[in-house]
Design a protein around this motif. Structure first.
Motif, PDB file in Angstrom:
ATOM      1  N   ARG A 255       6.774  -7.036  -1.917  1.00 26.63           N
ATOM      2  CA  ARG A 255       6.677  -6.470  -3.258  1.00 26.63           C
ATOM      3  C   ARG A 255       7.790  -7.049  -4.098  1.00 26.63           C
ATOM      4  O   ARG A 255       8.950  -7.079  -3.686  1.00 26.63           O
ATOM      5  CB  ARG A 255       6.768  -4.946  -3.213  1.00 26.63           C
ATOM      6  N   VAL A 345      -3.624  -4.088  -6.289  1.00 20.34           N
ATOM      7  CA  VAL A 345      -2.155  -4.046  -6.360  1.00 20.34           C
ATOM      8  C   VAL A 345      -1.624  -2.638  -6.079  1.00 20.34           C
ATOM      9  O   VAL A 345      -0.696  -2.459  -5.285  1.00 20.34           O
ATOM     10  CB  VAL A 345      -1.674  -4.523  -7.747  1.00 20.34           C
ATOM     11  N   ARG A 346      -2.220  -1.631  -6.709  1.00 20.23           N
ATOM     12  CA  ARG A 346      -1.670  -0.278  -6.633  1.00 20.23           C
ATOM     13  C   ARG A 346      -2.159   0.496  -5.409  1.00 20.23           C
ATOM     14  O   ARG A 346      -1.521   1.454  -5.000  1.00 20.23           O
ATOM     15  CB  ARG A 346      -2.003   0.501  -7.907  1.00 20.23           C
ATOM     16  N   PRO A 348      -3.178  -0.951  -2.039  1.00 21.10           N
ATOM     17  CA  PRO A 348      -3.480  -2.015  -1.077  1.00 21.10           C
ATOM     18  C   PRO A 348      -3.997  -1.472   0.248  1.00 21.10           C
ATOM     19  O   PRO A 348      -3.316  -0.680   0.911  1.00 21.10           O
ATOM     20  CB  PRO A 348      -2.122  -2.713  -0.900  1.00 21.10           C
ATOM     21  N   ARG A 409      -3.737  -9.404 -11.963  1.00 20.28           N
ATOM     22  CA  ARG A 409      -2.981  -9.073 -10.756  1.00 20.28           C
ATOM     23  C   ARG A 409      -1.509  -9.461 -10.907  1.00 20.28           C
ATOM     24  O   ARG A 409      -0.610  -8.681 -10.569  1.00 20.28           O
ATOM     25  CB  ARG A 409      -3.595  -9.786  -9.547  1.00 20.28           C
ATOM     26  N   VAL A 413       1.496  -6.694 -10.786  1.00 24.19           N
ATOM     27  CA  VAL A 413       2.543  -6.798  -9.760  1.00 24.19           C
ATOM     28  C   VAL A 413       3.926  -6.660 -10.390  1.00 24.19           C
ATOM     29  O   VAL A 413       4.837  -6.061  -9.811  1.00 24.19           O
ATOM     30  CB  VAL A 413       2.415  -8.148  -9.013  1.00 24.19           C
TER      31      VAL A 413
END
Length: 519
Positions: A255, A345-346, A348, A409, A413
């Motif tokens: 991340r 992304v939020r 996964p 994306r 991120v």
């Protein structure tokens, strides 16, 4: 740090994706999978014996070798050139950085088949593998340059300063600290380049370099051999899956978002010293190869072509049509890409990753396969939309969805999820949090995605040839009609207009860099 990252991933996996976002993503996935399902169903209906006979042919082996060579060569060259150019512009004392940034993004305004036209109309020596790698690299390296430059621009210089304080040299710092931060942008851009190369038709047809895509087009157009063409499309889908799995594995699970922008730091730019002339010469050569040659060729044919003509009525109508299709498809694609990228992304997990990866498959298929799949579905299940602009726009969305997803994306991120949690703790609803907190943060990324889709749609060729309603002509179809009959002069005005209408979108892509330079 790995422990905290693992805990964050575990927290994200523990939260259930909102039903609304999931409900918006599934129709997008269904649309993106239509071409893949079409190829699979058609292959199964062909029968395994016939399918095996069609696949195990020397011609298929030759096409596979050509396609793999082109993708590997084009992706590696684009990744190296895009990353090196981004580093020179963003991290050195290069004179005229804004000008160089504009010149390095501008090749996106020149369609790959117009680039090929520019080279082939001047010399036939570019035909073949080497010429194909050169021209597709010159056309697509900005897809790597843009995300890498954006990441370098937003990278916290404190990371590099810390590495230097620990005794790391410049190269070791770049390898151990900077490159891992560039990984999402570099891999995302390389993935886009690879997918475009798998589906590229016009540029390779002009360069007489056969790949699966050109062979599929020939099978459909010349011999109407549907089973053979679908078997080739099936191999192309497998190549796409290899690319997607490779990119997914290389991306990892790190991340990279940070909380807040902190105090604005001035980046310590590298002084090139005696290497400056060499850097300027390399960038100038890149600009000449990517822009100078096709533009000079266009000017040559506009001025001295024996077939050159300026049909004002046709130019105006095709320009208006291309602009309307590009704007409509860009807006719809970004709206479709947003929930898919948000889930990936939020939240996964393997299901959301599968949804995101599923939207990439159509981009690797030739436009003609996407068009035939949508035509088949429309005739069987939705006849009113057959031969309409709506079906053509849906084809564009299907084909160029990855451009929107990758851009969205990358933006999501970089948006810290903890800000959403803070807004929720203050009683703000999910929609209010998205509208007032998340959307302003990711809007530049969405705008970049829309610009990329607009450029792609304004210059799309094969699907437009098959799906455009009767009487509808775009700049790309008119250009192809003339250039296919070797009327290079007649094709030049349409190519010039394609470049002109793509320039504003290209200018938009450089906005972030210009703001950063003037801040």
């Amino acid at each position: 740090m790995r422990g905290r990252a693992a805990r964050r991933r575990a927290d994200a996996r523990g939260r259930r994706p909102p039903a609304v976002v999931l409900g918006l993503s599934l129709p997008v996935l269904a649309l993106a999978l239509v071409p893949l399902v079409f190829v699979v169903v058609y292959a199964v209906s062909t029968g395994w014996d016939e399918a095996w006979r069609l696949l195990v042919r020397p011609r298929v082996g030759e096409l596979l070798v050509n396609t793999v060579r082109l993708v590997v060569g084009g992706v590696v060259a684009s990744a190296v050139i895009g990353t090196a150019a981004a580093w020179l512009v963003e991290r050195t004392h290069l004179p005229g950085r804004q000008v160089w940034n504009a010149l390095l993004v501008a090749p996106l305004a020149v369609p790959a088949f117009v680039n090929s036209y520019g080279w082939v109309s001047l010399t036939s020596k570019v035909e073949g593998f080497a010429g194909a790698v050169l021209i597709v690299t010159m056309s697509y390296f900005p897809l790597v340059y843009l995300p890498v430059a954006s990441t370098l621009r937003g990278l916290d210089p404190a990371l590099e300063e810390t590495a230097a304080a620990l005794g790391h040299g410049r190269w070791r710092t770049f390898w151990r600290v900077v490159l891992p931060q560039l990984r999402p942008g570099l891999l995302g851009g390389s993935l886009l380049v690879g997918l475009h190369l798998l589906a590229e038709f016009g540029a390779l047809q002009l360069l007489r370099f056969p790949t699966f895509t050109t062979a599929i087009y020939d099978q459909y157009r010349s011999s109407f051999n549907g089973p053979a063409a679908n078997m080739l499309a099936g191999v192309l889908v497998l190549c796409c899956l290899v690319l997607l799995l490779g990119e997914q594995r290389a991306r990892g699970h790190a991340r990279l978002a940070r909380v807040g922008s902190g105090a604005r730091r001035q980046i310590e730019r590298v002084r090139l010293g005696p290497w400056l002339p060499l850097a300027l010469l390399a960038l100038a050569l890149l600009a000449v190869l990517a822009l100078g040659v096709p533009v000079a060729s266009l000017v040559h044919w506009l001025v001295s072509g024996s077939s050159t003509a300026f049909p004002v009525g046709s130019l105006v109508s095709t320009t208006v049509t291309s602009l309307a299709l590009g704007a409509g498809a860009a807006a719809l694609t970004v709206v479709a890409a947003l929930p898919v990228a948000w889930l990936a992304v939020r939240y996964p997990r393997w299901t959301t990753t599968l949804i995101e990866r599923g939207t990439y498959t159509a981009n690797a298929l030739p436009g003609i396969v996407v068009a035939l799949a949508l035509v088949t579905v429309a005739i069987r299940f939705a006849q009113p939309v057959y031969q309409t602009t709506l079906l053509l726009v849906l084809a564009y969305v299907t084909m160029f969805l990855p451009r929107g997803v990758v851009s969205a994306r990358a933006a999501i991120v970089q948006a810290p999820p903890i800000l959403d949690d803070v807004a929720h703790s203050l009683g703000v609803s999910r929609w209010g949090t998205f509208r007032r907190v998340s959307l302003p943060l990711i809007a530049p990324g969405l705008g970049a995605g829309a610009a990329l889709v607009f450029i792609a749609v304004a210059t799309e060729l094969t699907a437009t040839l098959l799906l455009s309603p009767i009487g509808t002509q775009t700049l790309a179809t008119q250009f192809w009609s003339n250039s296919s009959s070797i009327a290079y002069g007649a094709a030049a005005p349409y190519a010039a207009m394609m470049i002109l209408i793509s320039l504003p979108a290209t200018f938009l892509l450089t906005r972030e860099a210009r703001r950063s330079s003037t801040a």
